[in-house]
Design an enzyme around this catalytic site. Sequence first.
Site, PDB file in Angstrom:
ATOM      1  N   LYS A 161       0.840  -1.208   0.000  1.00  0.00           N
ATOM      2  CA  LYS A 161       0.000   0.000   0.000  1.00  0.00           C
ATOM      3  C   LYS A 161       0.872   1.254   0.000  1.00  0.00           C
ATOM      4  O   LYS A 161       0.579   2.233  -0.697  1.00  0.00           O
ATOM      5  CB  LYS A 161      -0.936  -0.006   1.205  1.00  0.00           C
ATOM      6  CG  LYS A 161      -1.812   1.251   1.377  1.00  0.00           C
ATOM      7  CD  LYS A 161      -2.933   1.366   0.360  1.00  0.00           C
ATOM      8  CE  LYS A 161      -3.613   2.738   0.381  1.00  0.00           C
ATOM      9  NZ  LYS A 161      -4.827   2.790   1.181  1.00  0.00           N
TER      10      LYS A 161
ATOM     11  N   LYS B 210      -0.788  11.730   5.087  1.00  0.00           N
ATOM     12  CA  LYS B 210      -0.598  10.722   6.142  1.00  0.00           C
ATOM     13  C   LYS B 210       0.082   9.486   5.556  1.00  0.00           C
ATOM     14  O   LYS B 210       1.037   8.947   6.128  1.00  0.00           O
ATOM     15  CB  LYS B 210      -1.954  10.320   6.751  1.00  0.00           C
ATOM     16  CG  LYS B 210      -1.837   9.316   7.906  1.00  0.00           C
ATOM     17  CD  LYS B 210      -3.128   8.503   8.104  1.00  0.00           C
ATOM     18  CE  LYS B 210      -3.103   7.234   7.273  1.00  0.00           C
ATOM     19  NZ  LYS B 210      -4.222   6.322   7.461  1.00  0.00           N
TER      20      LYS B 210
END
Lengths: 300, 300
Positions: free
Chosen positions: B174, B242
């Site tokens: 990811k 983030k």
Amino acid sequence: MRRMQNVGVIGLGLMGKPMASNLLKAGFKVTVFNRSRPAMDALAAEGATVAASPAEVGRASDVVITMVPDSPDVDAVLLGPDGVCSGARPGTLLIDMSTIAPAAARRIHDAVTAKGFRMLDAPVSGGDVGAKAGTLSIMAGGTSEDFERARPVFEAMGKTLTLCGPAGAGQLVKACNQIVGALVLNAVAEAIVFGRAAGVDPDIMIRVLQGGVAATRAMEVRGARMAKGDFAPGFKVAHHLKDLRIAMDEAKAHGLTLPSTSRVADMFAALVGEGNGTLDNSSMLTVIERMAGAAPAART
Amino acid sequence: MRRMQNVGVIGLGLMGKPMASNLLKAGFKVTVFNRSRPAMDALAAEGATVAASPAEVGRASDVVITMVPDSPDVDAVLLGPDGVCSGARPGTLLIDMSTIAPAAARRIHDAVTAKGFRMLDAPVSGGDVGAKAGTLSIMAGGTSEDFERARPVFEAMGKTLTLCGPAGAGQLVKACNQIVGALVLNAVAEAIVFGRAAGVDPDIMIRVLQGGVAATRAMEVRGARMAKGDFAPGFKVAHHLKDLRIAMDEAKAHGLTLPSTSRVADMFAALVGEGNGTLDNSSMLTVIERMAGAAPAART
């Protein structure tokens, strides 16, 4: 317009030579000129007529294609002594398929149209593989009338033919293409460098990313070889650097800098500086490794 | 293993809520918990059982999915007071589908497996659109046994299911995905900024580039809106920031910096700093405009 135009091709390098071959295969009468002899001989064997100068190509042709390294070459071949314009009939369509600065393309366009010639800039993408397969993407700048006149010629060499706007527009879109191409490679390379350090299986990474919104053609065609450290060209670092400099110069003419393009150009320049300008442009991965402080991977 | 497992879902935000809906549609008995009430009520109306705490979700479920903002939330919901682990039976499969740091995923994995639970990290890509359509890409880390046990649950929510490696591997892939996603947007944005200044028609640029090796899914799905200055999310700047920080932290743990990722993270941070963290991540184009010295385009 005759049904089948006589086409001249000047510049028989990695791109020009297979493009001329495809014109011959499509049935055009093709006259060629190149600085060195062997490529001309090879095309003569396929049925091309060999000219002694660009002017002679001009005399023999309705349409003259130039595919040379940079704008000084286009200038010399079209406008120099014994250049195409000194031999061609007024109305001859000149198509420069080299990748040169948009400003130079506009200047040359204006110079040759002032002499009564027609001109398109029509750089390509797809590399030597696309040139051989006749599947180039051709991005043209000029009038729609000249574009339609060129269409049968383009169709012999390319698959996607796009009139991008007036003179110079083909070169501008090509510059956009080279910016995106370089920065997308940067994206793929940085992810591979990160993934390797973190222990990600590169094949799995590529498979997953290609299934989602992060998918890129560059990762599809180059990712696995980049992960293996296989940097055989392909599209050479030095050529991509030239193209990014064209984009940066054009940007500067509009008062702009290109922050990320400049950085990737610096990476390419570092490779050229260390004698690796003939590697594939994906070898920027090795520069990123050094910038990141990563251990270099084994090279194949 | 029962034919149809009881599934718990904790965290009913933009992603978790449609994922829980799709589990209900697939016929699972679903127990939900969320910090705020309305999303639980909406799912109750679709047939879900509402729990009073994560522990209660654990008691009711064979498989518990967490989909929460960050690792402290995963910690609290699984291991905190009244957390899933205080209610669930040993052997319960915990699947954290949040995007959190790979190191945190490994730590939480080790903590819950030490208590006798099973665990997969399984972050997703595809956004709220993919969550609603049940077409998420799910990238998992853990054992193949647990992955197979999770498969019917994943199939109700996603289209592409990949076991990427051991615990933490889903989060690592990811992270690769988010790096490439950010840097490809950077590529598209810089080309649009350049093209606009140089007078390129953005629709023609997109069409030409998508036909060649510079093609990217990001330009396909976002390019036209970026060129118009439409930055409605989509995937928000603050969330992508983030995720890039997760990647940079993981890189740092391996002694690496990520040169281009850091720069794009700075662009996202600038947007957050000026109160634009809720815009689509493609709004980095506005930062590039400023860095490039380009006139900002009209915004829609």
